[in-house]
Design a protein around this motif. Structure first.
Motif, PDB file in Angstrom:
ATOM      1  N   ILE A   1      28.746  19.718  38.808  1.00  0.00           N
ATOM      2  CA  ILE A   1      29.935  20.351  38.722  1.00  0.00           C
ATOM      3  C   ILE A   1      30.581  21.151  39.976  1.00  0.00           C
ATOM      4  O   ILE A   1      29.971  22.032  40.309  1.00  0.00           O
ATOM      5  N   LEU A   2      31.843  20.561  40.401  1.00  0.00           N
ATOM      6  CA  LEU A   2      32.715  21.731  41.350  1.00  0.00           C
ATOM      7  C   LEU A   2      33.889  21.969  40.892  1.00  0.00           C
ATOM      8  O   LEU A   2      34.651  21.166  40.433  1.00  0.00           O
ATOM      9  N   PHE A   3      34.366  23.091  41.061  1.00  0.00           N
ATOM     10  CA  PHE A   3      35.581  23.572  40.634  1.00  0.00           C
ATOM     11  C   PHE A   3      36.467  23.488  41.932  1.00  0.00           C
ATOM     12  O   PHE A   3      36.170  24.080  43.141  1.00  0.00           O
ATOM     13  N   VAL A   4      37.767  23.479  41.843  1.00  0.00           N
ATOM     14  CA  VAL A   4      38.711  23.657  42.757  1.00  0.00           C
ATOM     15  C   VAL A   4      39.832  24.449  42.245  1.00  0.00           C
ATOM     16  O   VAL A   4      40.408  24.248  41.258  1.00  0.00           O
ATOM     17  N   GLY A   5      40.233  25.491  42.765  1.00  0.00           N
ATOM     18  CA  GLY A   5      41.215  26.467  42.444  1.00  0.00           C
ATOM     19  C   GLY A   5      42.192  27.021  43.546  1.00  0.00           C
ATOM     20  O   GLY A   5      42.062  26.435  44.720  1.00  0.00           O
ATOM     21  N   ALA A   6      42.777  27.962  43.303  1.00  0.00           N
ATOM     22  CA  ALA A   6      43.860  28.260  44.275  1.00  0.00           C
ATOM     23  C   ALA A   6      43.547  29.897  44.701  1.00  0.00           C
ATOM     24  O   ALA A   6      43.005  30.793  43.786  1.00  0.00           O
ATOM     25  N   LEU A   7      43.638  29.814  45.946  1.00  0.00           N
ATOM     26  CA  LEU A   7      43.090  31.036  46.670  1.00  0.00           C
ATOM     27  C   LEU A   7      43.885  32.354  46.070  1.00  0.00           C
ATOM     28  O   LEU A   7      44.926  32.200  46.111  1.00  0.00           O
ATOM     29  N   GLY A   8      42.981  33.323  45.773  1.00  0.00           N
ATOM     30  CA  GLY A   8      43.767  34.591  45.496  1.00  0.00           C
ATOM     31  C   GLY A   8      44.041  34.573  43.988  1.00  0.00           C
ATOM     32  O   GLY A   8      44.413  35.575  43.440  1.00  0.00           O
ATOM     33  N   ARG A   9      43.684  33.608  43.280  1.00  0.00           N
ATOM     34  CA  ARG A   9      44.145  33.498  41.818  1.00  0.00           C
ATOM     35  C   ARG A   9      42.632  33.936  40.998  1.00  0.00           C
ATOM     36  O   ARG A   9      41.622  34.022  41.679  1.00  0.00           O
ATOM     37  N   MET A  10      43.017  34.101  39.705  1.00  0.00           N
ATOM     38  CA  MET A  10      41.884  34.852  38.915  1.00  0.00           C
ATOM     39  C   MET A  10      40.669  33.746  38.877  1.00  0.00           C
ATOM     40  O   MET A  10      39.369  34.504  38.595  1.00  0.00           O
ATOM     41  N   GLU A  11      40.819  32.492  39.039  1.00  0.00           N
ATOM     42  CA  GLU A  11      39.433  31.495  38.950  1.00  0.00           C
ATOM     43  C   GLU A  11      38.722  31.816  39.853  1.00  0.00           C
ATOM     44  O   GLU A  11      37.453  31.348  39.822  1.00  0.00           O
ATOM     45  N   MET A  12      39.063  32.425  41.072  1.00  0.00           N
ATOM     46  CA  MET A  12      38.078  32.415  42.564  1.00  0.00           C
ATOM     47  C   MET A  12      37.165  33.375  42.077  1.00  0.00           C
ATOM     48  O   MET A  12      35.932  33.464  42.730  1.00  0.00           O
ATOM     49  N   GLU A  13      37.447  34.390  40.981  1.00  0.00           N
ATOM     50  CA  GLU A  13      36.478  35.334  40.580  1.00  0.00           C
ATOM     51  C   GLU A  13      35.832  35.070  39.088  1.00  0.00           C
ATOM     52  O   GLU A  13      34.479  35.286  39.205  1.00  0.00           O
ATOM     53  N   ARG A  14      36.510  34.273  38.315  1.00  0.00           N
ATOM     54  CA  ARG A  14      36.003  34.080  36.816  1.00  0.00           C
ATOM     55  C   ARG A  14      34.955  32.789  37.060  1.00  0.00           C
ATOM     56  O   ARG A  14      33.980  32.853  36.262  1.00  0.00           O
ATOM     57  N   VAL A  15      35.094  32.001  37.676  1.00  0.00           N
ATOM     58  CA  VAL A  15      34.319  30.684  37.858  1.00  0.00           C
ATOM     59  C   VAL A  15      33.082  30.877  38.523  1.00  0.00           C
ATOM     60  O   VAL A  15      31.905  30.751  37.734  1.00  0.00           O
ATOM     61  N   PRO A  16      33.008  31.740  39.600  1.00  0.00           N
ATOM     62  CA  PRO A  16      31.429  32.015  39.996  1.00  0.00           C
ATOM     63  C   PRO A  16      30.784  32.975  38.798  1.00  0.00           C
ATOM     64  O   PRO A  16      29.520  32.796  38.791  1.00  0.00           O
ATOM     65  N   GLN A  17      31.604  33.940  38.218  1.00  0.00           N
ATOM     66  CA  GLN A  17      30.882  34.691  37.114  1.00  0.00           C
ATOM     67  C   GLN A  17      30.299  33.761  36.148  1.00  0.00           C
ATOM     68  O   GLN A  17      29.063  34.062  35.525  1.00  0.00           O
ATOM     69  N   ALA A  18      30.592  32.607  36.025  1.00  0.00           N
ATOM     70  CA  ALA A  18      30.361  31.827  34.757  1.00  0.00           C
ATOM     71  C   ALA A  18      29.268  30.837  35.466  1.00  0.00           C
ATOM     72  O   ALA A  18      28.548  29.871  34.681  1.00  0.00           O
ATOM     73  N   GLY A  19      28.903  31.088  36.462  1.00  0.00           N
ATOM     74  CA  GLY A  19      27.771  30.053  37.303  1.00  0.00           C
ATOM     75  C   GLY A  19      28.204  28.841  37.876  1.00  0.00           C
ATOM     76  O   GLY A  19      27.170  28.034  38.305  1.00  0.00           O
ATOM     77  N   TYR A  20      29.315  28.904  38.240  1.00  0.00           N
ATOM     78  CA  TYR A  20      29.821  27.453  39.103  1.00  0.00           C
ATOM     79  C   TYR A  20      30.362  27.814  40.359  1.00  0.00           C
ATOM     80  O   TYR A  20      30.837  28.860  40.502  1.00  0.00           O
ATOM     81  N   LYS A  21      30.294  26.766  41.230  1.00  0.00           N
ATOM     82  CA  LYS A  21      30.878  26.861  42.569  1.00  0.00           C
ATOM     83  C   LYS A  21      32.147  26.344  42.532  1.00  0.00           C
ATOM     84  O   LYS A  21      32.517  25.644  41.814  1.00  0.00           O
ATOM     85  N   ILE A  22      33.142  27.233  43.413  1.00  0.00           N
ATOM     86  CA  ILE A  22      34.710  26.938  43.346  1.00  0.00           C
ATOM     87  C   ILE A  22      35.037  26.797  44.804  1.00  0.00           C
ATOM     88  O   ILE A  22      34.595  27.806  45.592  1.00  0.00           O
TER      89      ILE A  22
END
Length: 360
Positions: A33-54
């Protein structure tokens, strides 16, 4: 199987995305599984905390108030689409999953145009701009509310509900600390809700004199001013003033009535737990989708609506009357339970997996 998941900007997008990823891993432990997010937004912090690469894209939202400032936004959008095409060529996903938000638009548009089947998840009762743009490119669209045919092709729609925190339903209902007292749970999200907090502050004397237990989650932004008001009111013992609730399952279990904004995740939790609720839709969201979310319950006598503009005057008096009306609480409880969608994350994940196998 490889899955590309994209979306974010707010917790309302990020939490469902992570829940779907977790469900995919449970069903298919070998999945990548690979996540794609927006730089500077909340997902860039929360997704790695959940154990996934973004991977972050420079994509941003359009400035609707000042359209002439959108030239740079368009440039970043083009850059983002080029970048995500490279990501897709390297990662080679079998399926793309979009949950809304800026990054989801760029990632899912690129994926679909490169021949990858995409599934969209729409959390709200009024579809977001990104998902509406992508509707014709999607193979399946998972929704939380009935009647979404006004936004999406009917043959693509699957009613799954929204994923909620997995631990919410594992706490058995328990009564308040003082058995004779009803408990009012007031939640404004992690940052808080100004209107709700102002209404509570104004009503602190009445609440302090009442026979109601109050759990008041102010949010971090408003905590200091709310705490000062609580102290000025004499620190009433029947009112807890907290910036954040780390024990939400227990707090929900204790509550006889909930006051909440009408975000998609909050409403899904209220439905699943069968909690009578007063909903105060935020006026500060795109296309007023929280009001649409709330009305989906109110029209089925499954919740009570207090509009943001009327909250200062009506919110706490409405709550104090309703919490003592056992017959009305029971009606709300029964009706809101009918709207619950259990195991949403797993059901969505099964649709994703089936979509990948079907293409194979």
């Amino acid at each position: 199987m490889r899955y590309l998941i994209s979306g974010g900007g707010t917790g309302g997008h990020i939490f469902p995305a992570i829940s779907i990823a977790n469900a995919l891993k449970e069903l298919d432990p070998e999945a990548e599984i690979l996540f794609v997010g927006a730089l500077g937004r909340m997902e860039m912090e929360r997704v790695p905390q959940a154990g996934y690469k973004i991977v972050g894209l420079p994509v941003r939202g359009f400035n609707r108030a000042q359209p002439w400032k959108n030239v740079s936004v368009l440039v970043d959008l083009v850059k983002s689409i080029r970048q995500v095409k490279r990501i897709i060529r390297d990662f080679r996903p079998d399926v793309g999953v979009g949950v809304g938000g800026y990054a989801s638009g760029a990632a899912m548009w690129a994926a679909a145009n490169m021949g990858i089947p995409i599934l969209l998840q729409e959390q709200n009762g009024f579809a977001g701009v990104t998902n509406k743009i992508l509707k014709n490119k999607a193979a399946k669209i998972c929704v939380a509310y009935p009647g979404m045919e006004r936004f999406f092709p009917a043959e693509k729609i699957i009613l799954t509900g929204n994923p909620v925190r997995q631990n919410l339903t594992k706490v058995e209902s328990r009564k308040s600390k003082v058995e004779s007292r009803k408990t009012l749970l007031i939640i404004g999200g992690s940052l808080g809700a100004r209107t709700i907090n102002e209404a509570v502050k104004a009503a602190l004397p009445e609440l302090a004199k009442s026979d109601i237990q109050v759990v008041w989650q102010t949010g971090k932004v408003y905590y200091e001013s709310c705490k000062a008001a609580w102290e000025a009111a004499g620190q009433p013992a029947n009112i807890e003033c907290l910036d954040f609730l780390s024990d939400m399952p227990e707090r929900y279990a204790q509550a006889d009535l909930v006051i909440s904004r009408a975000g998609a995740s909050s409403i899904s939790e209220i439905c699943l737990l069968g909690k009578p609720a007063i909903l105060v839709p935020s006026p500060n969201v795109a296309e007023d989708h929280q009001t649409h979310n709330a009305m989906a319950l109110v029209n089925r006598e499954a919740a009570v609506l207090v509009r943001d503009a009327e909250a200062a005057e009506k919110l706490i008096p409405t709550a104090m009357t309703l919490i003592e009306d056992n017959a009305k609480l029971e009606v709300l409880h029964k009706n809101v339970l009918k709207l619950a969608q259990a195991d949403s994350a797993t059901r969505i994940a099964k649709e994703v997996i089936a979509l990948g196998k079907k293409i194979d």
